[in-house]
Motif scaffolding. Structure first.
Motif, PDB file in Angstrom:
ATOM      1  N   ASP A 111      -5.181   2.907   3.523  1.00  0.00           N
ATOM      2  CA  ASP A 111      -4.781   1.633   3.267  1.00  0.00           C
ATOM      3  C   ASP A 111      -3.511   1.347   4.331  1.00  0.00           C
ATOM      4  O   ASP A 111      -3.532   0.495   4.896  1.00  0.00           O
ATOM      5  N   GLU A 145       1.612   1.908  -3.206  1.00  0.00           N
ATOM      6  CA  GLU A 145       0.812   2.477  -4.136  1.00  0.00           C
ATOM      7  C   GLU A 145       0.750   4.187  -3.945  1.00  0.00           C
ATOM      8  O   GLU A 145       0.336   4.793  -4.473  1.00  0.00           O
ATOM      9  N   GLU A 156      -4.920   5.958  -0.016  1.00  0.00           N
ATOM     10  CA  GLU A 156      -3.728   5.046   0.173  1.00  0.00           C
ATOM     11  C   GLU A 156      -3.197   5.279   1.443  1.00  0.00           C
ATOM     12  O   GLU A 156      -2.722   4.309   2.163  1.00  0.00           O
ATOM     13  N   GLU A 193       0.846  -1.204   0.018  1.00  0.00           N
ATOM     14  CA  GLU A 193      -0.036  -0.256  -0.098  1.00  0.00           C
ATOM     15  C   GLU A 193       1.008   1.149   0.031  1.00  0.00           C
ATOM     16  O   GLU A 193       0.438   2.265  -0.593  1.00  0.00           O
TER      17      GLU A 193
HETATM   18 MG   LIG Z   1      -4.174   1.068  -2.109  1.00  0.00          MG
END
Ligand SMILES: [Mg+2]
Length: 123
Positions: free
Chosen positions: A75, A43, A72, A40
């Motif tokens: 996350d 990302e 993000e 994550e």
């Molecule tokens: Mg993500």
């Protein structure tokens, strides 16, 4: 959880219940969660890939970019809080202790205005 914003403990409970309701506790092992947090984080980094500081400043004025960034960040934080929960670590206590160490490691008189890089030591 009431009408007001949830506390950190309530968020940890919410994330735990999400996993329990889906029978995902079996997958939520600390190492797997750390891998997921890192993915994550990748990302999150992707949102900044090839962008100049100016591009990012402009992005932060853009609702879609900010929404993607917030997603993000969430996350990453969800996985980190899940690791704390599984490992019996109080994230508030961990941050307070780490910040006390950082204050000692980077005294203002030595580090004001200087980036905390290992290649930027004063000795
Ligand atoms: Mg993500």
């Amino acid at each position: 959880m009431g009408e007001s914003e949830p506390t950190l403990d309530e968020l940890i409970d919410l994330i735990r219940r999400f996993a329990q309701e889906r029978d995902w506790e079996q997958f939520n092992k600390p190492a797997a969660l750390a891998v997921s947090a890192s993915i994550e984080m990748g990302e999150l980094l992707e949102l900044f890939q090839w962008k100049t500081d100016e591009d990012v400043e402009n992005g932060l004025q853009d609702a879609d970019f900010k929404e993607a960034l917030a997603g993000e960040i969430a996350d990453v934080l969800v996985y980190l809080l899940r690791i704390c929960d599984k490992a019996g670590i109080d994230p508030v206590d961990a941050i307070v202790k780490k910040m006390k160490k950082n204050v000692e490691k980077y005294p203002v008189e030595n580090w004001k205005g200087r980036a905390p890089s290992k290649f930027n030591r004063s000795e």
